[in-house]
Design a protein around this motif. Structure first.
Motif, PDB file in Angstrom:
ATOM      1  N   TRP A   1      -6.351  79.183 -79.548  1.00 62.24           N
ATOM      2  CA  TRP A   1      -7.516  79.561 -79.374  1.00 62.24           C
ATOM      3  C   TRP A   1      -8.106  80.419 -78.352  1.00 62.24           C
ATOM      4  O   TRP A   1      -9.145  81.290 -78.389  1.00 62.24           O
ATOM      5  CB  TRP A   1      -8.332  78.194 -79.324  1.00 62.24           C
ATOM      6  CG  TRP A   1      -8.450  77.418 -77.906  1.00 62.24           C
ATOM      7  CD1 TRP A   1      -7.660  76.729 -77.443  1.00 62.24           C
ATOM      8  CD2 TRP A   1      -9.378  77.729 -77.020  1.00 62.24           C
ATOM      9  NE1 TRP A   1      -7.971  76.670 -76.135  1.00 62.24           N
ATOM     10  CE2 TRP A   1      -9.229  77.136 -75.648  1.00 62.24           C
ATOM     11  CE3 TRP A   1     -10.497  78.668 -76.986  1.00 62.24           C
ATOM     12  CZ2 TRP A   1      -9.971  77.255 -74.703  1.00 62.24           C
ATOM     13  CZ3 TRP A   1     -11.357  78.590 -75.638  1.00 62.24           C
ATOM     14  CH2 TRP A   1     -10.941  77.913 -74.528  1.00 62.24           C
TER      15      TRP A   1
ATOM     16  N   GLU B   1     -10.599  83.580 -79.081  1.00 60.35           N
ATOM     17  CA  GLU B   1     -11.662  83.733 -78.101  1.00 60.35           C
ATOM     18  C   GLU B   1     -11.773  85.245 -77.559  1.00 60.35           C
ATOM     19  O   GLU B   1     -12.622  85.810 -77.648  1.00 60.35           O
ATOM     20  CB  GLU B   1     -11.898  82.542 -77.409  1.00 60.35           C
ATOM     21  CG  GLU B   1     -13.208  82.575 -76.556  1.00 60.35           C
ATOM     22  CD  GLU B   1     -14.547  82.291 -77.374  1.00 60.35           C
ATOM     23  OE1 GLU B   1     -15.574  82.695 -76.883  1.00 60.35           O
ATOM     24  OE2 GLU B   1     -14.192  81.189 -78.045  1.00 60.35           O
TER      25      GLU B   1
ATOM     26  N   ARG C   1      -8.982  83.073 -88.879  1.00 58.53           N
ATOM     27  CA  ARG C   1      -8.830  81.674 -89.089  1.00 58.53           C
ATOM     28  C   ARG C   1      -8.296  81.477 -90.585  1.00 58.53           C
ATOM     29  O   ARG C   1      -7.333  80.556 -90.509  1.00 58.53           O
ATOM     30  CB  ARG C   1     -10.142  81.074 -89.017  1.00 58.53           C
ATOM     31  CG  ARG C   1     -10.754  81.357 -87.752  1.00 58.53           C
ATOM     32  CD  ARG C   1     -12.224  80.761 -87.919  1.00 58.53           C
ATOM     33  NE  ARG C   1     -12.488  79.514 -88.264  1.00 58.53           N
ATOM     34  CZ  ARG C   1     -13.812  78.792 -87.966  1.00 58.53           C
ATOM     35  NH1 ARG C   1     -14.835  79.644 -87.723  1.00 58.53           N
ATOM     36  NH2 ARG C   1     -13.706  77.612 -88.457  1.00 58.53           N
TER      37      ARG C   1
ATOM     38  N   LEU D   1      -8.159  73.719 -82.517  1.00 58.43           N
ATOM     39  CA  LEU D   1      -8.922  74.419 -81.395  1.00 58.43           C
ATOM     40  C   LEU D   1      -9.274  75.907 -81.824  1.00 58.43           C
ATOM     41  O   LEU D   1     -10.455  76.126 -81.627  1.00 58.43           O
ATOM     42  CB  LEU D   1      -7.711  74.484 -80.251  1.00 58.43           C
ATOM     43  CG  LEU D   1      -7.397  73.240 -79.499  1.00 58.43           C
ATOM     44  CD1 LEU D   1      -6.510  73.480 -78.241  1.00 58.43           C
ATOM     45  CD2 LEU D   1      -8.870  72.695 -78.675  1.00 58.43           C
TER      46      LEU D   1
ATOM     47  N   GLN E   1     -10.016  76.527 -84.698  1.00 59.92           N
ATOM     48  CA  GLN E   1     -11.290  76.665 -85.573  1.00 59.92           C
ATOM     49  C   GLN E   1     -12.703  76.360 -84.899  1.00 59.92           C
ATOM     50  O   GLN E   1     -13.757  76.217 -85.497  1.00 59.92           O
ATOM     51  CB  GLN E   1     -11.032  75.435 -86.697  1.00 59.92           C
ATOM     52  CG  GLN E   1      -9.984  75.704 -87.726  1.00 59.92           C
ATOM     53  CD  GLN E   1      -9.913  74.947 -88.748  1.00 59.92           C
ATOM     54  OE1 GLN E   1      -9.723  73.634 -88.614  1.00 59.92           O
ATOM     55  NE2 GLN E   1      -9.733  75.296 -89.986  1.00 59.92           N
ATOM     56  N   THR E   2     -12.722  75.842 -83.532  1.00 61.65           N
ATOM     57  CA  THR E   2     -13.556  75.574 -82.529  1.00 61.65           C
ATOM     58  C   THR E   2     -14.333  77.064 -82.300  1.00 61.65           C
ATOM     59  O   THR E   2     -15.406  77.013 -81.630  1.00 61.65           O
ATOM     60  CB  THR E   2     -13.457  74.721 -81.428  1.00 61.65           C
ATOM     61  OG1 THR E   2     -12.490  75.508 -80.761  1.00 61.65           O
ATOM     62  CG2 THR E   2     -12.845  73.536 -81.945  1.00 61.65           C
TER      63      THR E   2
ATOM     64  N   LYS F   1     -16.288  80.321 -82.512  1.00 63.64           N
ATOM     65  CA  LYS F   1     -17.361  80.593 -83.423  1.00 63.64           C
ATOM     66  C   LYS F   1     -17.759  81.944 -83.254  1.00 63.64           C
ATOM     67  O   LYS F   1     -17.838  82.306 -81.707  1.00 63.64           O
ATOM     68  CB  LYS F   1     -18.449  79.650 -83.379  1.00 63.64           C
ATOM     69  CG  LYS F   1     -18.229  78.033 -83.621  1.00 63.64           C
ATOM     70  CD  LYS F   1     -17.845  77.963 -85.081  1.00 63.64           C
ATOM     71  CE  LYS F   1     -17.509  76.664 -85.106  1.00 63.64           C
ATOM     72  NZ  LYS F   1     -17.105  76.286 -86.626  1.00 63.64           N
TER      73      LYS F   1
END
Length: 357
Positions: free
Chosen positions: A82, A86, A110, A129, A131-132, A134
């Motif tokens: 993640w 990010e 994703r 993680l 998928q968290t 955004k």
């Protein structure tokens, strides 16, 4: 006495072995099966996103990832975290990509992580993680705040906002064309874009067999949403196509619109490409005083005029070939005047000093 017809239940260890074998078999070709179900345009867009992902990894020093087959090999995603995803968002923001482009690229990353998890090469914990992560929605408050904090908010030639057309410019784009094969073709082109809101790919794909001039209908394929649709031709479009046919510009079969050829480039030859159509729209726009006009600007103008005329959102969605109501709602909402139905008492209005209105 045992029932000879009773179903036999496999021993737990036998079931575990069978499940593992089934998972392994299903994992083979997960990416290939997923991509085979995509429209060609979606695959191209995803490949562009994956190429951007590769440029990011190279920029942050993950050199060994340069040869990874992101679109075909699930194992390429094994060590993706993640934090890397990010970082991809922040890298794109710094590089000046639009928020819409960033959100699309994140969606691509994703979905491939999901396929890699199904293939057993990315752990479910890592996927959860990822998928968290955004991306800020372009029209959200968070998106506007994020854009306000960066010096470069666009990258590439794509315009931030569509070019607006006046009613006079729309009329001229549809009607002011030379009485030549090229001019008659251009009239058909602009009517299809401005009166029907077709995407440029849909115009390029049009075949002679798609026309039913006796009933005034056009049946065409929308490659972006993989659907076939029928439009009733507007009066301007029908007249333009009939002139095109009467002059002998339309062949018995093949593409409706064709590229120009000959010494003065006014006669019609072979098929015209999507880029050729874009170039022609830009030139025709310049003739009526509109710089940088694109086929998408024409589609935007069509939807805007339809929304202002009170077209129902569902009808606009269907006619425009959108897969959801999200896009037509934008046009409907933009056409609404917020205080149109607000009534003020006459005595509440103060006289403007000096008698000015």
């Amino acid at each position: 006495m045992p029932d000879d017809h009773a179903l036999s239940v496999p021993a737990p260890h036998a079931l575990a072995r069978a499940a593992a074998a089934a998972d392994q078999a299903a994992a083979q070709g997960v990416f290939a099966r997923y991509r085979a179900e995509l429209a060609a345009q979606t695959r191209r867009a995803q490949d562009a996103d994956l190429a951007r992902w590769q440029r990011y990894l190279t920029a942050v020093g993950v050199g060994e990832a340069k040869d990874a087959a992101w679109a075909t090999e699930p194992s390429a995603w094994t060590h993706v975290t993640w934090g890397l995803v990010e970082g991809f968002l922040r890298w794109q923001e710094t590089a000046g990509y639009s928020l819409a482009s960033i959100a699309r690229a994140l969606a691509t990353i994703r979905v491939y992580c999901i396929q890699a998890t199904r293939a057993g090469t990315l752990s479910p914990a890592a996927l959860a993680l990822i998928q968290t992560v955004k991306a800020a929605a372009p029209r959200s408050k968070a998106g506007r705040n994020r854009d306000a904090q960066r010096t470069t908010t666009r990258r590439g030639a794509k315009k931030e906002a569509p070019t607006k057309l006046t009613a006079s410019q729309v009329r001229r784009l549809k009607h002011e064309h030379a009485e030549t094969p090229q001019g008659r073709r251009d009239a058909v082109l602009m009517c299809l874009l401005l009166d029907h809101g077709l995407r440029v790919s849909e115009v390029a794909d049009l075949q002679v067999r798609d026309l039913d001039l006796e009933r005034g209908l056009l049946r065409f394929y929308r490659r972006k949403v993989d659907a076939t649709q029928t439009h009733r031709l507007t009066g301007d479009t029908l007249r333009a196509i009939r002139r095109y046919v009467a002059a002998g510009d339309l062949r018995a079969e093949g593409q409706v619109l064709r590229a120009t050829t000959g010494p003065r480039a006014v006669n019609l030859g072979g098929p015209i490409s999507i880029q050729g159509l874009r170039d022609r729209v830009r030139i025709l726009g310049q003739r009526v005083g509109v710089a940088g006009l694109s086929p998408h600007d024409c589609r935007h103008d069509w939807a805007t005029r339809a929304a202002r005329a009170g077209t129902d959102p569902l009808a606009l969605q269907e006619a425009g070939g959108w897969s959801s109501l999200a896009m037509p709602r934008r046009y409907i909402e933009a056409a609404v005047i917020a205080n149109e139905r607000v009534k003020l008492a006459v005595e509440d209005e103060e006289e403007v000093p000096g008698g000015e209105a």
